[in-house]
Motif scaffolding. Structure first.
Motif, PDB file in Angstrom:
ATOM      1  N   ALA A  55      28.105  34.619  38.769  1.00  0.00           N
ATOM      2  CA  ALA A  55      29.540  34.927  38.828  1.00  0.00           C
ATOM      3  C   ALA A  55      29.947  35.511  37.482  1.00  0.00           C
ATOM      4  CB  ALA A  55      30.355  33.672  39.130  1.00  0.00           C
ATOM      5  N   PHE A  56      30.674  36.630  37.506  1.00  0.00           N
ATOM      6  CA  PHE A  56      31.208  37.221  36.283  1.00  0.00           C
ATOM      7  C   PHE A  56      32.604  36.658  36.071  1.00  0.00           C
ATOM      8  CE2 PHE A  56      28.086  40.514  37.490  1.00  0.00           C
ATOM      9  CZ  PHE A  56      27.338  40.507  36.319  1.00  0.00           C
ATOM     10  N   LEU A  57      32.873  36.188  34.874  1.00  0.00           N
ATOM     11  CA  LEU A  57      34.131  35.519  34.565  1.00  0.00           C
ATOM     12  C   LEU A  57      34.925  36.319  33.551  1.00  0.00           C
ATOM     13  CD1 LEU A  57      32.555  32.024  33.854  1.00  0.00           C
ATOM     14  CD2 LEU A  57      33.265  32.913  36.064  1.00  0.00           C
ATOM     15  N   ARG A  58      36.218  36.234  33.664  1.00  0.00           N
ATOM     16  CA  ARG A  58      37.104  36.739  32.622  1.00  0.00           C
ATOM     17  C   ARG A  58      38.185  35.684  32.417  1.00  0.00           C
ATOM     18  NH1 ARG A  58      40.714  41.594  35.174  1.00  0.00           N
ATOM     19  NH2 ARG A  58      41.506  40.471  36.961  1.00  0.00           N
ATOM     20  N   GLU A  59      38.943  35.860  31.388  1.00  0.00           N
ATOM     21  CA  GLU A  59      39.968  34.869  31.087  1.00  0.00           C
ATOM     22  C   GLU A  59      40.872  34.676  32.292  1.00  0.00           C
ATOM     23  OE1 GLU A  59      43.586  34.316  27.965  1.00  0.00           O
ATOM     24  OE2 GLU A  59      41.814  35.402  27.295  1.00  0.00           O
ATOM     25  N   GLY A  60      40.949  33.455  32.755  1.00  0.00           N
ATOM     26  CA  GLY A  60      41.842  33.137  33.856  1.00  0.00           C
ATOM     27  C   GLY A  60      41.187  33.048  35.213  1.00  0.00           C
ATOM     28  N   GLY A  61      39.960  33.489  35.362  1.00  0.00           N
ATOM     29  CA  GLY A  61      39.344  33.380  36.683  1.00  0.00           C
ATOM     30  C   GLY A  61      38.011  34.073  36.816  1.00  0.00           C
ATOM     31  N   ILE A  62      37.542  34.063  38.043  1.00  0.00           N
ATOM     32  CA  ILE A  62      36.266  34.696  38.387  1.00  0.00           C
ATOM     33  C   ILE A  62      36.563  36.116  38.830  1.00  0.00           C
ATOM     34  CG2 ILE A  62      34.320  34.621  39.973  1.00  0.00           C
ATOM     35  CD1 ILE A  62      34.677  31.565  40.021  1.00  0.00           C
ATOM     36  N   TYR A  63      35.876  37.081  38.221  1.00  0.00           N
ATOM     37  CA  TYR A  63      36.114  38.483  38.558  1.00  0.00           C
ATOM     38  C   TYR A  63      35.293  38.895  39.779  1.00  0.00           C
ATOM     39  CZ  TYR A  63      36.689  43.487  38.249  1.00  0.00           C
ATOM     40  OH  TYR A  63      36.985  44.786  38.547  1.00  0.00           O
ATOM     41  N   SER A  64      34.003  38.575  39.769  1.00  0.00           N
ATOM     42  CA  SER A  64      33.139  38.902  40.900  1.00  0.00           C
ATOM     43  C   SER A  64      32.000  37.900  40.939  1.00  0.00           C
ATOM     44  CB  SER A  64      32.598  40.331  40.790  1.00  0.00           C
ATOM     45  OG  SER A  64      31.805  40.477  39.629  1.00  0.00           O
ATOM     46  N   SER A  65      31.370  37.784  42.109  1.00  0.00           N
ATOM     47  CA  SER A  65      30.299  36.798  42.232  1.00  0.00           C
ATOM     48  C   SER A  65      29.365  37.142  43.383  1.00  0.00           C
ATOM     49  CB  SER A  65      30.878  35.404  42.455  1.00  0.00           C
ATOM     50  OG  SER A  65      31.413  35.313  43.744  1.00  0.00           O
ATOM     51  N   SER A  66      28.249  36.429  43.418  1.00  0.00           N
ATOM     52  CA  SER A  66      27.274  36.623  44.490  1.00  0.00           C
ATOM     53  C   SER A  66      27.343  35.500  45.520  1.00  0.00           C
ATOM     54  CB  SER A  66      25.859  36.682  43.897  1.00  0.00           C
ATOM     55  OG  SER A  66      25.528  35.447  43.278  1.00  0.00           O
ATOM     56  N   ASP A  68      29.693  32.873  48.343  1.00  0.00           N
ATOM     57  CA  ASP A  68      30.762  32.942  49.340  1.00  0.00           C
ATOM     58  C   ASP A  68      32.115  32.611  48.713  1.00  0.00           C
ATOM     59  OD1 ASP A  68      28.631  31.326  51.748  1.00  0.00           O
ATOM     60  OD2 ASP A  68      28.915  33.467  51.367  1.00  0.00           O
ATOM     61  N   GLN A  69      33.164  33.055  49.361  1.00  0.00           N
ATOM     62  CA  GLN A  69      34.517  32.869  48.833  1.00  0.00           C
ATOM     63  C   GLN A  69      34.893  31.403  48.687  1.00  0.00           C
ATOM     64  OE1 GLN A  69      36.424  35.245  47.512  1.00  0.00           O
ATOM     65  NE2 GLN A  69      37.826  33.620  46.917  1.00  0.00           N
ATOM     66  N   ASN A  70      34.456  30.542  49.624  1.00  0.00           N
ATOM     67  CA  ASN A  70      34.799  29.121  49.507  1.00  0.00           C
ATOM     68  C   ASN A  70      34.136  28.487  48.287  1.00  0.00           C
ATOM     69  OD1 ASN A  70      32.264  29.285  50.630  1.00  0.00           O
ATOM     70  ND2 ASN A  70      32.620  27.736  52.190  1.00  0.00           N
ATOM     71  N   VAL A  71      32.946  28.955  47.915  1.00  0.00           N
ATOM     72  CA  VAL A  71      32.279  28.481  46.698  1.00  0.00           C
ATOM     73  C   VAL A  71      32.998  29.037  45.475  1.00  0.00           C
ATOM     74  CG1 VAL A  71      30.120  28.477  45.375  1.00  0.00           C
ATOM     75  CG2 VAL A  71      30.047  28.242  47.857  1.00  0.00           C
ATOM     76  N   VAL A  72      33.453  30.288  45.537  1.00  0.00           N
ATOM     77  CA  VAL A  72      34.173  30.913  44.422  1.00  0.00           C
ATOM     78  C   VAL A  72      35.445  30.126  44.110  1.00  0.00           C
ATOM     79  CG1 VAL A  72      35.470  32.963  43.712  1.00  0.00           C
ATOM     80  CG2 VAL A  72      33.236  33.219  44.787  1.00  0.00           C
ATOM     81  N   THR A  73      36.175  29.722  45.132  1.00  0.00           N
ATOM     82  CA  THR A  73      37.406  28.952  44.926  1.00  0.00           C
ATOM     83  C   THR A  73      37.106  27.628  44.228  1.00  0.00           C
ATOM     84  OG1 THR A  73      38.324  29.958  46.918  1.00  0.00           O
ATOM     85  CG2 THR A  73      39.411  27.973  46.098  1.00  0.00           C
TER      86      THR A  73
END
Length: 187
Positions: A55-66, A68-73
């Motif tokens: 997962a690529f992160l930036r200040e305040g949240g996750i920008y993109s990831s490999s 699923d969306q439920n895991v990203v949340t």
């Protein structure tokens, strides 16, 4: 030169590379600038390279990831709420200690580090492995090893039984031949 640029009108982060263009004498005549989005597709390709989720992160949240969306949340809540101080420190420079957490019903182990060659934007990368899936593979391997051991025991027992059933008549024939050689011709 490598960096990450923020394209404000689309709110996109672009990985950019800048290279000088020179004439035959070596003089600078221009520059080549290439940029592409740090997208979920890039995260998926990086995940293939690492062999783990990214997962690529930036200040305040996750920008993109490999993942699923439920895991990203769940990951976003964990990294930016539970581990907010560690994640913020890792985004600027450094690495977090390895962490373990449950995300969307699966246990994950991971680490967050600052993304190299991004002086303009504080970015990080979270590399994580699904421990639940890995343990399931280990359990499958254990079952296979146990079945192989049981199979080996059966093969050894079967070999012993077949071997003794073949050797017993051969020993009886050998005894009979020795009896005849020793002069007992009526045997």
């Amino acid at each position: 030169v490598h960096d990450v640029g923020h394209k404000a009108d689309d709110d996109k982060l672009l990985q950019v590379a800048l290279a000088p263009v020179r004439n035959q004498e070596g003089g600078l005549i221009g520059a080549l600038l290439v940029g592409y989005d740090i997208s979920n597709g890039l995260a998926e390709r990086e995940a293939e390279v690492f062999g783990h989720e990214v997962a690529f992160l930036r200040e305040g949240g996750i920008y993109s990831s490999s993942v699923d969306q439920n895991v990203v949340t769940s990951l976003g809540s964990f990294l930016f709420d539970t581990m907010a101080d560690d994640t913020a420190a890792a985004l600027t420079s450094g690495t977090t200690s390895p962490w373990t957490t449950e995300l969307a019903g699966a246990e994950y182990v991971g680490v967050v580090a600052s993304l190299p060659e991004t002086p303009s934007v504080d970015m990080g990368i979270a590399i994580m492995a699904n421990k639940t899936d890995q343990m399931a593979l280990a359990e499958t391997a254990t079952v296979i090893l146990i079945l192989m051991a049981v199979g080996l025991i059966f093969v050894l027992i079967y070999g012993f039984l077949i071997g003794t059933s073949l050797i017993r008549p051969i020993e009886e024939i050998e005894e009979g031949v020795l009896t005849v050689i020793n002069g007992r011709t009526d045997f």
